[in-house]
Design an enzyme around this catalytic site. Sequence first.
Site, PDB file in Angstrom:
ATOM      1  N   HIS A 151      46.206  37.090  84.585  1.00 16.81           N
ATOM      2  CA  HIS A 151      47.543  37.185  84.018  1.00 16.81           C
ATOM      3  C   HIS A 151      47.720  36.263  82.820  1.00 16.81           C
ATOM      4  O   HIS A 151      48.573  36.521  81.965  1.00 16.81           O
ATOM      5  CB  HIS A 151      48.586  36.886  85.087  1.00 16.81           C
ATOM      6  CG  HIS A 151      48.824  38.036  86.000  1.00 16.81           C
ATOM      7  ND1 HIS A 151      50.045  38.320  86.557  1.00 16.81           N
ATOM      8  CD2 HIS A 151      47.986  39.006  86.460  1.00 16.81           C
ATOM      9  CE1 HIS A 151      49.958  39.399  87.323  1.00 16.81           C
ATOM     10  NE2 HIS A 151      48.702  39.824  87.271  1.00 16.81           N
ATOM     11  N   HIS A 316      40.571  44.301  92.226  1.00 14.81           N
ATOM     12  CA  HIS A 316      41.102  44.673  93.529  1.00 14.81           C
ATOM     13  C   HIS A 316      40.033  44.703  94.615  1.00 14.81           C
ATOM     14  O   HIS A 316      40.312  45.112  95.740  1.00 14.81           O
ATOM     15  CB  HIS A 316      41.841  46.008  93.422  1.00 14.81           C
ATOM     16  CG  HIS A 316      43.097  45.911  92.613  1.00 14.81           C
ATOM     17  ND1 HIS A 316      43.944  46.973  92.402  1.00 14.81           N
ATOM     18  CD2 HIS A 316      43.651  44.865  91.959  1.00 14.81           C
ATOM     19  CE1 HIS A 316      44.959  46.586  91.652  1.00 14.81           C
ATOM     20  NE2 HIS A 316      44.792  45.314  91.364  1.00 14.81           N
TER      21      HIS A 316
END
Length: 785
Positions: A151, A316
């Site tokens: 992020h 993920h």
Amino acid sequence: MSAEDKNLPHGEESTTVGEMNDTVAVGQPTEPRADADGGAAPTAAAADNPQTAAEAEGGTCPVAHGAPLAHPTSGDANQQWWPNRLNLKILAKDQPVQRPEDAGFDYPAAFEKLDLAEVKATIAEVLTTSKDWWPADFGTYGPFMIRMAWHSAGTYRVGDGRGGAGEGQQRFAPLNSWPDNASLDKARRLLWPVKKKYGQSLSWADLIVLAGNVAHETMGMPTFGFSGGRIDAYEPADDVYWGPETEWTNGGAERYKGERELDNPLAAVEMGLIYVNPEGPEGEPDPLKSAKDIHETFSRMGMNAEETVALIGGGHTFGKTHGAGPVEGNIGAEPEAADIEQMGLGWKNAYGEGKGRDTITSGLEVTWTYHPTRWDNEFFHILYAYEWELMESPAGAKQWRPVNGGGSDMVPESDFQGRREPRMLTSDLALRFDPVFGEISKRFKDDFAAFQDAYARAWFKLTHRDMGPIARHYGPEVPSEELVWMDPVTAPENVPGDAEVQAVKDAVASSGLSVTELVKTAWAAASSFRSSDKRGGANGGRIRLEPQRSWEVNEPAVIGPVITTLEQIAEQTGVTFADTLVIAGNWAVEKAAADGGVPVSVPFTPGRGDATQEQTDEESFRHMEPKIDGFRNWDPRPSKQFPSEFALVDRANLIGLSAPEMTVLVAGLRVLGAVPEGSTDGVWTENVGVLSQDFLTAITDIDTQWEKVAEGRYRGVTAEGKELFGTRDDLVFGSNSELRTLSEVYAADDAKEKFVRDFVAAWVKVMDADRFDARRAAKESVAQG
């Protein structure tokens, strides 16, 4: 996407932000914050936003005019009274007075003295030392740190090169309080012991990315490399336009037009999200619609389809999202609005124990794989192993699980107390059902080696994209392979000395090329530089390559013959084209100054190399094409959505110029004739091609009367009856109070030589802006004695 791609509601408060279109980015939302009495203190509008000019045409003003000023420390009072005011503060960023380091501190050199293996071992120890106040999922903070690094870097966008991990901006508003960054304040706080140990020798910007790398390695993923050298900022960036919304995660409709066409230079689909809404566009759980958003968003962040699938599937593979219970009534304010006793931490959780299995971050409750702390390609096997049905998380978020109870005991709970089924996000299913993504996903499912290589390279690109050329990369883990997105330039075989530089100047002088032609061409090359992601510039000579050679703003019909002649001179003299181009531009400036009665010698730093077309990432360079350029008085827009002077300041900010530098460069470029062929706008001189104060004298003439003759164009009549025509990019230097003071300095009778000297200094700054190789070599030479 990362392990927490959803968002938390922002609550009752909303931010103040303007609207913007095209590729200009000179404003950002301001953050509400608690005042001493616990209420919301009034916030000053941040940098001027061009689109606020639309207010005069029926738009709405985003500034809370009724809010009283609580105290000067709450913001810029003038901005609250005059929301259309041009913000020149973005041309005075990162002043030395704001930096705590000692004068002369060289961070990259300090970083290189670190024992990187020891630093990584220290980080690795932190990853498996679970804290009571924030317990680690599955016994490791590895996935948490990957999300933090992702992020931090994932804010980068190719449109203007802004965002990215390069300055550690995740520590400041608005990023530290974005809904998509919920709980990352804890990740950074967990790393404080590491930062404390190494101090100034390890920037937060480097530490955040390095922690993501170490996290991968401790869970079995061999990384492609790590480059240090990111220098921390000590103030939030106020030059990034994050979107037109006035509240977080409201669906993002305001940033789209037509058939879901996302405004430039934006990349994320909603205010406060890093990439896309994991539940689907505006919360609609449609994998194919989600795929469309993913294609658009990731491409605007510089990723192709393979890199996109690799990043989502690889990210993920690890960890989980958090949505243990209802968000409403349980989650407190974000860090910038939290009470002072929370000491900079936000999103206080009142659900259950408020931590561990009771954590609420995104509202989604998803663990993707059977082994969430092991590197493998299990994500893709699971994606295809089941058919999926829609379900809701305990927080009410839309997510997916296998039909008929498939895999019900395959996935461990985060504290290993129980097991459940694997789950997926709508954005995950997009990787299976979208035809392009699906083909790549199947390949990665069946070829682990291909997936691992693609992910390692994509992760390195994600976390290093905004660092620029290899000369800015430091440390023992810098990859030996120079990648195309680094804009490689082949080192020159010959670095010209004084005699060769003079030979080029002599050839240019006898070439028949005019001062205007040479200035236009050199400026077109060098002014493509972006300080945001350190791309563009004259080095590499890419002005002669596609796509830059064909950019409309560069006037291909004008500069094409100039480039051809300069290529011939480069071949004759044995000097690279890139060096020849800059020498020719410098010669033109020297001639123009001498013709104006102020002889100067323009400093020249040799050693530029020539890039090849194969070394040029054409697709990403296309995003760099200016659509408006006030330095060259070029604005082809049929309808002026916002005043062009905002784009001028934005461009100056991207190049890395100060307000005085912008002023002298515009004034000089006008009298040198660096405007579109056939235009006389702003060229207020009888001696085009002579470096003079004539533009400044005209703009400060108190007897000239001006009137608007067309949108963005004006006519002035002097006391002698002479007509002048100009644009907003001209008149702003007489109308804006701050810029007028600068124009007056340089228009004064005693400033003839000062104007020329300052123009030359600013010119050289732009010509050398991308010479990180030369600056590094100079530092290393000094260090070696």
